[in-house]
Scaffold this motif. Structure first.
Motif, PDB file in Angstrom:
ATOM      1  N   UNK B  55       0.833  -1.203   0.000  1.00  8.79           N
ATOM      2  CA  UNK B  55       0.000   0.000   0.000  1.00  8.79           C
ATOM      3  C   UNK B  55       0.868   1.254   0.000  1.00  8.79           C
ATOM      4  N   UNK B  56       1.917   1.227   0.839  1.00 12.19           N
ATOM      5  CA  UNK B  56       2.832   2.368   0.906  1.00 12.19           C
ATOM      6  C   UNK B  56       3.536   2.586  -0.424  1.00 12.19           C
ATOM      7  N   UNK B  57       3.881   1.462  -1.072  1.00 13.86           N
ATOM      8  CA  UNK B  57       4.581   1.556  -2.353  1.00 13.86           C
ATOM      9  C   UNK B  57       3.705   2.241  -3.399  1.00 13.86           C
ATOM     10  N   UNK B  58       2.420   1.829  -3.435  1.00 10.57           N
ATOM     11  CA  UNK B  58       1.491   2.409  -4.407  1.00 10.57           C
ATOM     12  C   UNK B  58       1.292   3.893  -4.112  1.00 10.57           C
ATOM     13  N   UNK B  59       1.061   4.225  -2.826  1.00 14.94           N
ATOM     14  CA  UNK B  59       0.800   5.619  -2.470  1.00 14.94           C
ATOM     15  C   UNK B  59       2.025   6.491  -2.716  1.00 14.94           C
ATOM     16  N   UNK B  60       3.200   5.907  -2.483  1.00 15.34           N
ATOM     17  CA  UNK B  60       4.436   6.653  -2.722  1.00 15.34           C
ATOM     18  C   UNK B  60       4.546   7.027  -4.193  1.00 15.34           C
ATOM     19  N   UNK B  61       4.179   6.048  -5.044  1.00 14.80           N
ATOM     20  CA  UNK B  61       4.243   6.324  -6.480  1.00 14.80           C
ATOM     21  C   UNK B  61       3.261   7.442  -6.844  1.00 14.80           C
ATOM     22  N   UNK B  62       2.038   7.372  -6.290  1.00 18.71           N
ATOM     23  CA  UNK B  62       1.027   8.391  -6.592  1.00 18.71           C
ATOM     24  C   UNK B  62       1.536   9.766  -6.169  1.00 18.71           C
ATOM     25  N   UNK B  63       2.081   9.834  -4.939  1.00 17.31           N
ATOM     26  CA  UNK B  63       2.553  11.117  -4.415  1.00 17.31           C
ATOM     27  C   UNK B  63       3.661  11.694  -5.285  1.00 17.31           C
ATOM     28  N   UNK B  64       4.636  10.829  -5.604  1.00 18.30           N
ATOM     29  CA  UNK B  64       5.776  11.327  -6.376  1.00 18.30           C
ATOM     30  C   UNK B  64       5.346  11.740  -7.779  1.00 18.30           C
ATOM     31  N   UNK B  65       4.434  10.939  -8.355  1.00 20.67           N
ATOM     32  CA  UNK B  65       3.983  11.229  -9.728  1.00 20.67           C
ATOM     33  C   UNK B  65       3.302  12.587  -9.780  1.00 20.67           C
ATOM     34  N   UNK B  66       2.335  12.790  -8.837  1.00 21.40           N
ATOM     35  CA  UNK B  66       1.575  14.042  -8.858  1.00 21.40           C
ATOM     36  C   UNK B  66       2.479  15.219  -8.494  1.00 21.40           C
ATOM     37  N   UNK B  67       3.376  14.999  -7.550  1.00 20.12           N
ATOM     38  CA  UNK B  67       4.299  16.078  -7.165  1.00 20.12           C
ATOM     39  C   UNK B  67       5.159  16.495  -8.346  1.00 20.12           C
ATOM     40  N   UNK B  68       5.552  15.513  -9.141  1.00 22.12           N
ATOM     41  CA  UNK B  68       6.402  15.838 -10.284  1.00 22.12           C
ATOM     42  C   UNK B  68       5.616  16.625 -11.334  1.00 22.12           C
ATOM     43  N   UNK B  69       4.363  16.200 -11.521  1.00 30.94           N
ATOM     44  CA  UNK B  69       3.545  16.879 -12.529  1.00 30.94           C
ATOM     45  C   UNK B  69       3.230  18.309 -12.105  1.00 30.94           C
ATOM     46  N   UNK B  70       2.758  18.458 -10.851  1.00 33.01           N
ATOM     47  CA  UNK B  70       2.263  19.754 -10.402  1.00 33.01           C
ATOM     48  C   UNK B  70       3.416  20.682 -10.044  1.00 33.01           C
ATOM     49  N   UNK B  71       4.499  20.078  -9.507  1.00 31.82           N
ATOM     50  CA  UNK B  71       5.697  20.832  -9.157  1.00 31.82           C
ATOM     51  C   UNK B  71       5.430  21.923  -8.114  1.00 31.82           C
ATOM     52  N   UNK B  72       4.716  21.555  -7.081  1.00 33.67           N
ATOM     53  CA  UNK B  72       4.475  22.468  -5.960  1.00 33.67           C
ATOM     54  C   UNK B  72       4.820  21.729  -4.676  1.00 33.67           C
ATOM     55  N   UNK B  73       5.116  22.504  -3.617  1.00 35.92           N
ATOM     56  CA  UNK B  73       5.317  21.848  -2.328  1.00 35.92           C
ATOM     57  C   UNK B  73       3.946  21.544  -1.720  1.00 35.92           C
ATOM     58  N   UNK B  74       3.933  20.712  -0.673  1.00 33.41           N
ATOM     59  CA  UNK B  74       2.653  20.260  -0.100  1.00 33.41           C
ATOM     60  C   UNK B  74       1.845  21.435   0.446  1.00 33.41           C
ATOM     61  N   UNK B  75       2.531  22.434   1.032  1.00 31.86           N
ATOM     62  CA  UNK B  75       1.830  23.599   1.578  1.00 31.86           C
ATOM     63  C   UNK B  75       1.140  24.367   0.465  1.00 31.86           C
ATOM     64  N   UNK B  76       1.853  24.551  -0.634  1.00 26.64           N
ATOM     65  CA  UNK B  76       1.260  25.280  -1.759  1.00 26.64           C
ATOM     66  C   UNK B  76       0.062  24.535  -2.324  1.00 26.64           C
ATOM     67  N   UNK B  77       0.172  23.205  -2.388  1.00 28.24           N
ATOM     68  CA  UNK B  77      -0.959  22.397  -2.866  1.00 28.24           C
ATOM     69  C   UNK B  77      -2.157  22.591  -1.955  1.00 28.24           C
ATOM     70  N   UNK B  78      -1.916  22.490  -0.634  1.00 27.25           N
ATOM     71  CA  UNK B  78      -2.986  22.630   0.338  1.00 27.25           C
ATOM     72  C   UNK B  78      -3.648  23.990   0.204  1.00 27.25           C
ATOM     73  N   UNK B  79      -2.823  25.024   0.056  1.00 23.89           N
ATOM     74  CA  UNK B  79      -3.374  26.379  -0.006  1.00 23.89           C
ATOM     75  C   UNK B  79      -4.189  26.579  -1.270  1.00 23.89           C
TER      76      UNK B  79
END
Lengths: 417, 378
Positions: B55-79
Motif C-alpha cells: 500500500x505504501x509503495x502504491x501511495x508513494x508512487x502516486x505522491x511522487x507522480x503528482x508532485x512531479x507533474x504539479x511541481x508544488x510543495x505540499x503547503x502550496x498544494x494545500x493552499x
C-alpha cells in the motif's frame, strides 16, 4: 563580540551538561561488589526449616508449597588463584519472586540474572509445579531464556553444591557436559528454556529436558606439598537419560538408548557412535563374538507424519553411512591396516536390529506416557488442520490423539567403503 | 510566512530519501510491533507487513507522480485547494497526528533502554541528551537529518546483516504452516492496528521537492524509481526479520518484547564472548532516533506554519517540552496510548491516507489546465 561570547557560553553549557550526564554512575556497582549468578536451582519443600521460620510468615492454609531457591555465585576476585570455591546461597519462599527478595535481604545484593546460564529443577518440582517456576523466568527481562534447562534426580541444592571434576563450579561442569561437541559422542538432550516453553505453548508438542544424575566418586588427589594422598570428593554429572513431559507435568524418564534413538530421529546434526555387541562373524577369528564401535558419517532421514484413514501414522526411514572405528579384538592383517575394511554384513544387520528395537521401544513408551516430544500433533496440524481437527473431534479427550498412532520405523545401514 | 516548508533553503537529494526509506524507517517496526501483530494476527503476522508495504509503495508512487507533474510543495498544494485557513486547520490536525506518531516510538525506545540497555536504572534520565539531539536536529532542519541517515546507512546495513546472520540459523521456517488456520480476519485486524507504524511516504510528502532537486534538471534522470526501490527494499528487510522471528519464537512471539535484542542470543557463535549482538542493536537504535528526529523536524515545520512563529527554536522547545511531559510526568498516558490504540486508529488512517490523497488528486485536476501540453510529455 557578543556572538562569540554567546557561542562560547552555549558550548560551555553543553559540555557542562554532558559532563554531569556522563559523571552519573546510573546506580551501577563497582565490579568488586558484584555477585553474578551463574546458575539457579529450584526445589520444592513441604515445610520450612525450623531456623528459617522468621523469614516469612506462616500462611493460614496448611497445604502450601514452598520453593527453595539455590543460586550459585561467581565472585570476581583479585587474588592470583584462578580457582575459587563455589559459593552457594539459598532462600525460601512461596513464590520465586519471594525467594529472590529473600535472597536480596540475605545477601544485600539483588541477584543479577544476566549471566545465569543454567536453570535446574528438581524432579519433585516438575511433577506438579513446572510452570509455576518457569513463568517467573520467562516473564523476566533480566533472565536470558537461552539458558540451559536441566532436571536433577537429586535435589537442586545438592547438585549445585557438588563440584565438577575440573572446576569447583558445578554449573560449569553441567554446561560443559551438555554442550559437548559431536566428536565426543554427545547423546544428551540439551534444551534451552525458550525451546522448552515453546514446546509447551504449541499445540501438540511436549517438552523434553536432560536429566542429571550425580555419581559421587572418591578419587585419590595427590597434593605434592603435603606428600599425602587425601581423597577428594568429586562428582560426575551423568546427563545420558532425559525427562519427558506430558503438557506441563513430568511423564517419565527416557533411558540412554531411548534418548539416543530420540536424538537420531529428531536432531538433524546428530552423528552418534554406535556399538554392535557380540557379533560373531565366521570369517574373522573363527566366529568369536566381537564388539564393534562404528562411527556414523552421515544420516539421511525421511520421516513422514500423516493421517491415514483417520489414524495418525508415522513412517520413518533412516539411512546411516558407517565406518568401523574400533573393535574389541584387533584385526592385524596388513590389508586391514592399508585399506579401510568394509563393514561386515553381520555388524550392519546387528546395528539395524538394535536401532529399530530402540526406536520401537521409544515410540511405545511415548504413546504409553502420552508425551508427544516428536511433535506429531504439530506436524499433522501444519499439514492439514481441517482433517486433523475432525480427527480430534472423534476423540473423547483431544490430548489423547497419540494413543492410536501407527508407527513404522526402518533403519538401513550402509558401509562406507 | 515560514521559511522551511514553502522555500527550503537546502533541498534534500532523492538518494538520501531512498536510503532513509530502505534502512532507517524499518528500524522502528522491529521493537514491539512484531509481538503486537502476532497477538492479533497469529501465525500470519507477516502478511499485514506485506499489505502495508505494498500500500505504501502504491501511495508513494502516486505522491511522487503528482508532485512531479504539479511541481508544488505540499503547503502550496494545500493552499490552492483549501485556502489558507483550511490549510491551517488541516495542519493543526497533522500536528496531533505527528505527535501520536512520535510518542509511540519514543515510548518504545524509553522502555527498551530501561529494560535492556541499563542494568538497574529505572529513570528516564538518559532521555535528556536524547531530547537535546532531537531538538538540535529539528532546529537544523531536514537536510542534516537525512545526511546523517545516509552516513549511518553503511553501519546500519552491517548491523542488519549481523543480526540476520546470527539468528537465521536458529530459525525453523516450517513454523509458517498451517497457513490461514483462522482465516483472513485476524490479518485484517493486525493490519488495521499497525497502521501507525507505517506510512513513511508522509515524510516525502512534506519534505521532498522536485523543483529544488538539482539532479532533476539532468536529462533522463528520474528520482521516482530510486525512492521506489528504497521502499521496496524496506519490505524485503522487514519480511526477512518477521520470518526469522516467527521461526525462532513461534507461538511465544507475543511474549517477546524488544525483539531485536533477543533474536540473536541463541546463536552459539558468541557464547564465550558475550552478547556481541548488542553492538548491532545499538546501531539500529541510532537509526530509530534518526527517524524520531525526522518526524520531529516535520512537526516543528507544521507548528511554525500554524502559529506563524518567527523563531524556530520556540517551536522546537514546545515540542521537546511536550515529549518530556508525555514520557516522564505521566506514565499512565503512555500506557493508555498503547492500550487504546484501536480507538484513535481511524483518525490516523484519515490523516495518513485520505487527506493526502484528497489534496493531491484535487490539486492535480485543478492544475491540469495550467500545465497544458506539459502533461502529455510526461
Amino acid at each position: 563580540m557578543l556572538k562569540i561570547v554567546k557561542n562560547k557560553f552555549v558550548l560551555f553549557a553543553f559540555s557542562l551538561l554532558l559532563f554531569v550526564f556522563v559523571a552519573n554512575d546510573f546506580s551501577n556497582q563497582s565490579i568488586n561488589n558484584l555477585a553474578v549468578v551463574v546458575a539457579i536451582g529450584i526445589d520444592s519443600v513441604d515445610s520450612l526449616p525450623s531456623n528459617k521460620n522468621d523469614e516469612i510468615e506462616e500462611p493460614l492454609s496448611q497445604k502450601q508449597n514452598y520453593f527453595q531457591m539455590t543460586a550459585e555465585l561467581a565472585l570476581p576476585t583479585t587474588s592470583d588463584s584462578s580457582l575459587s570455591d563455589n559459593i552457594i546461597v539459598t532462600s525460601f519462599g512461596t513464590s520465586i519472586k519471594e525467594c529472590m527478595n529473600n535472597l536480596a535481604i540475605k545477601t544485600g545484593w539483588y541477584p543479577k540474572l544476566n549471566n545465569c546460564s543454567v536453570l535446574l529443577l528438581s524432579q519433585k518440582v516438575c511433577q506438579n509445579l513446572t510452570f509455576d517456576v518457569l513463568n517467573y523466568f520467562l516473564e523476566s527481562e533480566r533472565f536470558f531464556d537461552s539458558a540451559l534447562f536441566c532436571i536433577t534426580k537429586d535435589t537442586a541444592f545438592n547438585t549445585l553444591l557438588a563440584s565438577a571434576p575440573l572446576d569447583p563450579m558445578s554449573s560449569k561442569g553441567i554446561s560443559a557436559v551438555a554442550h559437548r561437541k559431536e566428536v565426543f559422542d554427545n547423546t544428551f538432550v540439551s534444551t534451552n528454556l525458550k525451546d522448552f516453553s515453546k514446546a509447551f505453548y504449541e499445540f501438540g508438542q511436549d517438552g523434553i529436558a536432560s536429566n542429571i544424575e550425580l555419581n559421587q566418586i572418591d578419587t585419590p588427589f595427590i597434593d605434592k606439598a603435603l606428600e599425602q594422598a587425601p581423597t577428594k570428593k568429586i562428582t560426575e554429572f551423568d546427563l545420558s537419560s532425559s525427562i519427558i513431559f506430558d503438557q506441563e507435568f513430568m511423564a517419565g524418564t527416557l533411558d540412554k538408548n531411548m534418548t539416543q534413538a530420540f536424538k537420531i530421529l529428531f536432531d538433524d546434526d546428530f552423528k552418534p557412535m554406535l556399538t554392535a555387541f557380540d557379533v560373531s562373524i565366521d570369517s574373522v577369528l573363527n566366529g568369536t563374538p566381537i564388539d564393534y564401535v562404528l562411527e556414523v558419517k552421515s544420516i539421511k532421514k525421511d520421516i513422514d507424519v500423516s493421517l491415514k484413514n483417520n489414524t495418525p501414522s508415522l513412517d520413518a526411514k533412516i539411512v546411516l553411512d558407517v565406518i568401523i572405528k574400533d573393535s574389541s579384538v584387533a584385526n592385524n592383517s596388513l590389508a586391514s591396516i592399508l585399506t579401510a575394511d568394509p563393514v561386515y554384513k553381520e555388524v550392519l544387520s546387528t546395528i539395524n536390529v538394535q536401532l529399530e528395537r530402540d526406536c520401537d521401544k521409544l515410540l511405545t513408551y511415548l504413546i504409553e506416557k502420552n508425551s508427544d516430544i516428536l511433535a506429531v500433533g504439530k506436524q499433522l496440524n501444519a499439514k492439514d488442520f481441517n482433517s486433523f481437527n475432525n480427527y480430534l473431534r472423534t476423540l473423547n479427550n483431544p490430548n489423547d490423539y497419540l494413543k492410536n498412532l501407527d508407527f513404522n520405523i526402518s533403519v538401513f545401514t550402509n558401509s562406507l567403503k | 510566512m515560514n521559511k522551511i516548508i514553502s522555500q527550503p533553503k537546502k533541498p534534500i537529494p532523492a538518494i538520501n530519501f531512498a536510503i532513509y526509506l530502505a534502512l532507517v524507517a524499518p528500524s522502528i517496526k522491529l521493537l514491539i510491533l512484531p509481538a503486537q501483530i502476532y497477538f492479533l494476527s497469529g501465525r500470519e503476522f507477516y502478511l499485514p507487513i506485506l499489505l502495508h508495504g505494498l500500500l505504501d509503495l502504491v501511495l508513494l508512487f502516486v505522491i511522487l507522480y503528482i508532485k512531479k507533474k504539479v511541481n508544488l510543495s505540499f503547503v502550496q498544494m494545500c493552499e490552492s485547494v483549501l485556502t489558507k485557513t483550511g490549510t491551517k486547520i488541516v495542519f493543526a490536525l497533522y500536528a496531533i497526528y505527528f505527535l501520536i506518531k512520535l510518542t509511540i516510538p519514543l515510548i518504545e525506545q524509553n522502555l527498551v533502554a530501561i529494560d535492556q540497555l541499563y542494568e538497574s536504572t529505572k529513570t528516564s534520565f538518559f532521555l535528556i541528551p536524547l531530547f537535546f539531539t532531537i531538538g538540535f536536529c529539528a532546529f537544523k532542519g531536514g537536510k542534516s537529518i537525512f545526511r546523517a541517515s545516509t552516513f549511518l546507512s553503511l553501519f546500519l546495513g552491517l548491523a542488519y546483516l549481523g543480526l540476520i546472520f546470527l539468528s537465521i540459523f536458529e530459525s525453523n521456517f516450517s513454523e509458517i504452516f498451517p497457513l490461514f488456520e483462522f482465516g483472513f480476519k485476524p490479518v485484517a485486524k493486525g493490519a488495521f492496528t499497525s497502521t501507525l507504524w507505517f506510512g513513511d511516504f508522509i515524510v516525502l510528502l512534506f519534505l521532498f521537492d522536485f523543483a529544488k532537486d538539482k539532479a532533476t534538471s539532468q536529462k533522463g534522470y528520474n528520482p521516482i524509481y530510486k525512492i521506489m526501490i528504497g521502499q521496496a527494499f524496506s519490505i524485503v528487510l522487514l519480511l526477512t526479520f518477521f520470518l526469522i522471528i516467527l521461526g525462532i519464537f513461534g507461538v511465544t512471539t507475543p511474549r517477546q518484547f524488544y525483539l531485536l535484542t533477543k533474536i540473536s542470543k541463541y546463536s552459539t557463535a558468541f557464547s564465550s564472548i558475550g552478547r556481541l549482538d548488542f553492538l548491532f542493536f545499538i546501531t539500529v537504535f541510532l537509526a530509530m532516533i534518526t527517524h524520531v528526529c525526522a518526524i520531529t523536524s516535520i512537526l516543528v515545520d507544521v507548528l511554525v506554519y500554524i502559529f506563524n512563529v518567527k523563531r524556530v527554536a520556540l517551536a522546537v522547545l514546545a515540542c521537546l517540552t511536550l515529549f518530556f511531559l508525555v514520557l516522564n510526568l505521566s506514565p499512565i498516558f503512555a500506557t493508555l496510548l498503547l492500550d487504546y490504540i484501536v480507538f484513535y486508529m481511524p483518525f490516523v488512517i484519515f490523516m495518513q491516507y485520505i487527506i493526502p490523497l484528497f489534496i493531491l488528486i484535487f490539486c492535480f485536476f485543478k492544475h491540469r489546465k495550467n500545465l497544458g501540453g506539459k502533461l502529455k510529455k510526461c
